[in-house]
Scaffold this motif. Structure first.
Motif, PDB file in Angstrom:
ATOM      1  N   ASP A 126       0.851  -1.193   0.000  1.00 29.89           N
ATOM      2  CA  ASP A 126       0.000   0.000   0.000  1.00 29.89           C
ATOM      3  C   ASP A 126       0.887   1.244   0.000  1.00 29.89           C
ATOM      4  OD1 ASP A 126      -2.312  -1.517   0.072  1.00 29.89           O
ATOM      5  OD2 ASP A 126      -2.361  -1.572   2.263  1.00 29.89           O
ATOM      6  N   VAL A 127       0.686   2.113  -0.974  1.00 32.48           N
ATOM      7  CA  VAL A 127       1.496   3.317  -1.118  1.00 32.48           C
ATOM      8  C   VAL A 127       0.616   4.540  -0.853  1.00 32.48           C
ATOM      9  CG1 VAL A 127       2.980   4.670  -2.636  1.00 32.48           C
ATOM     10  CG2 VAL A 127       2.941   2.179  -2.828  1.00 32.48           C
ATOM     11  N   THR A 128       1.075   5.402   0.042  1.00 29.11           N
ATOM     12  CA  THR A 128       0.353   6.632   0.372  1.00 29.11           C
ATOM     13  C   THR A 128       1.051   7.813  -0.304  1.00 29.11           C
ATOM     14  OG1 THR A 128      -0.320   5.748   2.514  1.00 29.11           O
ATOM     15  CG2 THR A 128      -0.441   8.134   2.215  1.00 29.11           C
ATOM     16  N   TYR A 129       0.308   8.506  -1.148  1.00 28.39           N
ATOM     17  CA  TYR A 129       0.861   9.657  -1.863  1.00 28.39           C
ATOM     18  C   TYR A 129       0.418  10.940  -1.163  1.00 28.39           C
ATOM     19  CZ  TYR A 129       1.656   6.256  -5.587  1.00 28.39           C
ATOM     20  OH  TYR A 129       2.071   5.164  -6.304  1.00 28.39           O
ATOM     21  N   ASN A 130       1.350  11.613  -0.477  1.00 29.41           N
ATOM     22  CA  ASN A 130       1.066  12.900   0.159  1.00 29.41           C
ATOM     23  C   ASN A 130       2.341  13.736   0.161  1.00 29.41           C
ATOM     24  OD1 ASN A 130       2.644  11.816   2.260  1.00 29.41           O
ATOM     25  ND2 ASN A 130       0.828  11.001   3.300  1.00 29.41           N
ATOM     26  N   GLU A 131       2.277  14.908   0.752  1.00 26.31           N
ATOM     27  CA  GLU A 131       3.422  15.803   0.738  1.00 26.31           C
ATOM     28  C   GLU A 131       4.629  15.185   1.441  1.00 26.31           C
ATOM     29  OE1 GLU A 131       3.772  18.500  -0.828  1.00 26.31           O
ATOM     30  OE2 GLU A 131       1.716  18.773  -1.550  1.00 26.31           O
ATOM     31  N   GLU A 132       4.356  14.485   2.552  1.00 26.98           N
ATOM     32  CA  GLU A 132       5.452  13.877   3.304  1.00 26.98           C
ATOM     33  C   GLU A 132       6.141  12.799   2.482  1.00 26.98           C
ATOM     34  OE1 GLU A 132       6.263  11.641   7.607  1.00 26.98           O
ATOM     35  OE2 GLU A 132       4.219  12.145   6.949  1.00 26.98           O
ATOM     36  N   SER A 133       5.365  11.981   1.789  1.00 31.17           N
ATOM     37  CA  SER A 133       5.962  10.905   0.999  1.00 31.17           C
ATOM     38  C   SER A 133       6.696  11.444  -0.229  1.00 31.17           C
ATOM     39  CB  SER A 133       4.881   9.913   0.570  1.00 31.17           C
ATOM     40  OG  SER A 133       3.936  10.522  -0.298  1.00 31.17           O
ATOM     41  N   ILE A 134       6.285  12.619  -0.717  1.00 30.52           N
ATOM     42  CA  ILE A 134       6.994  13.214  -1.842  1.00 30.52           C
ATOM     43  C   ILE A 134       8.370  13.695  -1.391  1.00 30.52           C
ATOM     44  CG2 ILE A 134       6.973  15.073  -3.533  1.00 30.52           C
ATOM     45  CD1 ILE A 134       4.985  12.809  -4.058  1.00 30.52           C
ATOM     46  N   GLU A 135       8.433  14.283  -0.207  1.00 25.87           N
ATOM     47  CA  GLU A 135       9.713  14.765   0.316  1.00 25.87           C
ATOM     48  C   GLU A 135      10.601  13.616   0.764  1.00 25.87           C
ATOM     49  OE1 GLU A 135       8.893  17.537   3.391  1.00 25.87           O
ATOM     50  OE2 GLU A 135       7.913  18.997   2.066  1.00 25.87           O
ATOM     51  N   ASN A 136      10.020  12.612   1.367  1.00 24.83           N
ATOM     52  CA  ASN A 136      10.776  11.434   1.826  1.00 24.83           C
ATOM     53  C   ASN A 136      10.002  10.197   1.395  1.00 24.83           C
ATOM     54  OD1 ASN A 136      12.356   9.534   3.060  1.00 24.83           O
ATOM     55  ND2 ASN A 136      11.930  10.185   5.162  1.00 24.83           N
ATOM     56  N   SER A 137      10.425   9.583   0.320  1.00 24.66           N
ATOM     57  CA  SER A 137       9.672   8.471  -0.259  1.00 24.66           C
ATOM     58  C   SER A 137       9.626   7.247   0.656  1.00 24.66           C
ATOM     59  CB  SER A 137      10.286   8.074  -1.608  1.00 24.66           C
ATOM     60  OG  SER A 137      11.654   7.729  -1.462  1.00 24.66           O
ATOM     61  N   ARG A 138      10.512   7.165   1.623  1.00 23.63           N
ATOM     62  CA  ARG A 138      10.493   6.022   2.545  1.00 23.63           C
ATOM     63  C   ARG A 138       9.250   6.020   3.425  1.00 23.63           C
ATOM     64  NH1 ARG A 138      15.353   3.393   3.521  1.00 23.63           N
ATOM     65  NH2 ARG A 138      14.740   3.059   5.695  1.00 23.63           N
ATOM     66  N   THR A 139       8.605   7.173   3.573  1.00 28.02           N
ATOM     67  CA  THR A 139       7.393   7.248   4.392  1.00 28.02           C
ATOM     68  C   THR A 139       6.137   6.869   3.598  1.00 28.02           C
ATOM     69  OG1 THR A 139       7.050   9.591   3.862  1.00 28.02           O
ATOM     70  CG2 THR A 139       8.431   9.070   5.777  1.00 28.02           C
ATOM     71  N   ALA A 140       6.284   6.570   2.310  1.00 21.97           N
ATOM     72  CA  ALA A 140       5.122   6.259   1.485  1.00 21.97           C
ATOM     73  C   ALA A 140       4.583   4.865   1.754  1.00 21.97           C
ATOM     74  CB  ALA A 140       5.476   6.410   0.007  1.00 21.97           C
ATOM     75  N   ILE A 141       5.399   3.982   2.324  1.00 22.65           N
ATOM     76  CA  ILE A 141       4.964   2.613   2.604  1.00 22.65           C
ATOM     77  C   ILE A 141       5.219   2.301   4.061  1.00 22.65           C
ATOM     78  CG2 ILE A 141       5.414   1.851   0.236  1.00 22.65           C
ATOM     79  CD1 ILE A 141       7.993   0.577   1.226  1.00 22.65           C
ATOM     80  N   SER A 142       4.664   1.216   4.515  1.00 20.16           N
ATOM     81  CA  SER A 142       4.864   0.787   5.904  1.00 20.16           C
ATOM     82  C   SER A 142       6.339   0.465   6.132  1.00 20.16           C
ATOM     83  CB  SER A 142       4.005  -0.442   6.193  1.00 20.16           C
ATOM     84  OG  SER A 142       4.254  -0.942   7.490  1.00 20.16           O
ATOM     85  N   SER A 143       6.826   0.771   7.317  1.00 18.33           N
ATOM     86  CA  SER A 143       8.246   0.597   7.620  1.00 18.33           C
ATOM     87  C   SER A 143       8.692  -0.858   7.537  1.00 18.33           C
ATOM     88  CB  SER A 143       8.549   1.150   9.020  1.00 18.33           C
ATOM     89  OG  SER A 143       7.767   0.483  10.003  1.00 18.33           O
ATOM     90  N   GLU A 144       7.780  -1.806   7.734  1.00 18.84           N
ATOM     91  CA  GLU A 144       8.177  -3.208   7.685  1.00 18.84           C
ATOM     92  C   GLU A 144       8.568  -3.652   6.282  1.00 18.84           C
ATOM     93  OE1 GLU A 144       5.044  -5.916   8.603  1.00 18.84           O
ATOM     94  OE2 GLU A 144       3.517  -4.711   7.573  1.00 18.84           O
ATOM     95  N   TYR A 145       8.148  -2.889   5.258  1.00 24.03           N
ATOM     96  CA  TYR A 145       8.464  -3.248   3.874  1.00 24.03           C
ATOM     97  C   TYR A 145       9.758  -2.613   3.377  1.00 24.03           C
ATOM     98  CZ  TYR A 145       3.675  -4.994   3.536  1.00 24.03           C
ATOM     99  OH  TYR A 145       2.517  -5.696   3.724  1.00 24.03           O
ATOM    100  N   LEU A 146      10.360  -1.720   4.188  1.00 22.57           N
ATOM    101  CA  LEU A 146      11.525  -0.985   3.708  1.00 22.57           C
ATOM    102  C   LEU A 146      12.706  -1.906   3.403  1.00 22.57           C
ATOM    103  CD1 LEU A 146      11.445   2.181   6.007  1.00 22.57           C
ATOM    104  CD2 LEU A 146      10.739   1.987   3.618  1.00 22.57           C
ATOM    105  N   GLY A 147      12.817  -3.028   4.093  1.00 22.34           N
ATOM    106  CA  GLY A 147      13.941  -3.934   3.870  1.00 22.34           C
ATOM    107  C   GLY A 147      13.756  -4.878   2.703  1.00 22.34           C
TER     108      GLY A 147
END
Length: 394
Positions: free
Chosen positions: A66-87
């Motif tokens: 699930d990808v969330t498109y907002n201002e925060e995710s545009i500035e830092n794309s790592r916040t666009a998805i849940s942290s458990e998926y970052l790895g």
């Protein structure tokens, strides 16, 4: 009376060495058959190893997130998805999120389930290869796989992307375009010059010490190591004329120098194969030497000339050493837009990948070799087809 002791033979037609020659002939046949068997076995082993390693590269692991498109995710794309998926999600894919919003502004403020490109270690884990994946990430992948949220899909990235330091995002696109531009330059310079040189030496030049010296040098140039042509291209085209380094223009001219002797030798052989009766018939009709060569000899020799030229270009396409000298092994992520821009070619790209530490490059290198071999075999098959199609029976 004939004595069969191989010491005294009264029959004058008896050859005492005949049995020995038969044995030598059988041994020679056995050696040649053994060599052929070893060659075929080595070829089969090579093809099996290459195909088995390269075939997995045509599939790529994707994870549904699930990808969330907002201002925060545009500035830092790592916040666009849940942290458990970052790895387990590719870093290169995360960097592409702002571009997705630029291409489709309606995504802003929405949360959408998409298939994200997986990390190279996840890809290797799903394919059963060596991997370095943390235990928690491996458990996450197993859970996602159980629910059908992890899949191996066709790897279009391999054909649409250029080189990348991130293995799952690396492709052959820039190398393929660079190879095409380089071969176009090679063909434009080597083919007309080589064919015209062969026509002059075979049909018009006198047999004197000057032409004999040229012929000896052409034959010698066809046998020298290709890396020397790279040094020649570096000295002439880059250092002397100041042409842009690593460009398809310099690469094509360098390969043209290497291909010229091959085209000249093969073209002369094709011209020499035309029967002299064709020439004599033309002279008998009052045609000039130029007319006989242009209207009769050259059309008959053209299939052989074309075949030799295509094979020479195919050989040039597989060359790496001369292009390394002129800098076409540099990291080029974007495809060149002209022959003056920096570029790389497929053999140089594969050479670079073969030295990368990530395991995913092993299968990408093997897959790239499969693509390169397919192109080379196609070029050689095309040369045979043209020869058969335009061959004239005398």
């Amino acid at each position: 009376m004939i004595k069969r002791n191989n010491k005294h033979i009264d029959n004058p037609f008896y050859d005492p060495t005949l049995n020995g020659r038969h044995r030598k002939s059988k041994r020679f046949k056995a050696f040649t058959a053994t060599s052929l068997i070893f060659s075929i076995a080595f070829l089969i082993f090579f093809l099996y190893d290459m195909i088995s390693k390269g075939t997995p590269a045509f599939e790529q692991a994707y994870i549904k997130v699930d990808v969330t498109y907002n201002e925060e995710s545009i500035e830092n794309s790592r916040t666009a998805i849940s942290s458990e998926y970052l790895g387990v999600v590719s870093r290169a894919w995360l960097r592409e999120i702002p571009r997705h919003v630029e291409q489709n502004p309606s995504l802003m403020g929405q949360t959408i389930s998409v298939w994200a490109l997986a990390d190279d270690q996840v890809d290797q884990y799903l394919k059963g290869h060596y991997y370095k994946l943390k235990r928690k990430d491996r458990a996450l992948i197993d859970d996602l796989k159980a629910y059908g949220n992890v899949e191996l899909k066709f790897n279009k990235i391999f054909f649409t992307n250029g080189d990348s330091k991130i293995p799952e995002f690396a492709g052959l696109n820039s190398a393929v375009i660079g190879s095409i531009l380089t071969l176009i330059i090679t063909m434009l310079f080597a083919f007309p010059i080589g064919v015209m040189t062969a026509i002059y030496l075979e049909e018009f030049a006198d047999d004197n010490k000057f032409t004999q010296t040229i012929e000896v040098n052409i034959n010698n140039l066809a046998a020298i190591p290709s890396i020397l042509f790279g040094l020649l291209g570096l000295a002439i085209f880059i250092n002397l004329f100041g042409l842009p380094r690593s460009s398809p223009l310099v690469g094509g001219l360098t390969l043209a120098l290497m291909t010229l002797p091959i085209i000249i030798v093969s073209s002369r052989a094709a011209l020499r194969a035309v029967p002299d009766s064709i020439r004599q018939a033309g002279y008998g009709l009052g045609l000039t030497k130029i007319e006989v060569t242009r209207d009769h000899v050259l059309p008959l020799a053209f299939p052989g000339i074309l075949t030799g030229s295509i094979i020479g270009l195919a050989q040039a396409m597989g060359e790496t050493a001369p292009l390394i000298i002129i800098g076409m092994i540099a990291f080029i992520p974007d495809a060149p837009s002209s022959v003056f821009h920096a570029a790389t070619v497929m053999p140089a790209q594969l050479f670079t990948w073969s030295g990368m530490p990530e395991r995913m490059y092993v299968e990408k290198t093997a897959a790239g070799i499969m693509v390169l071999l397919t192109i080379l075999i196609s070029l050689n098959s095309f040369a045979i087809y043209l020869r058969k199609k335009y061959e004239v029976k005398w």
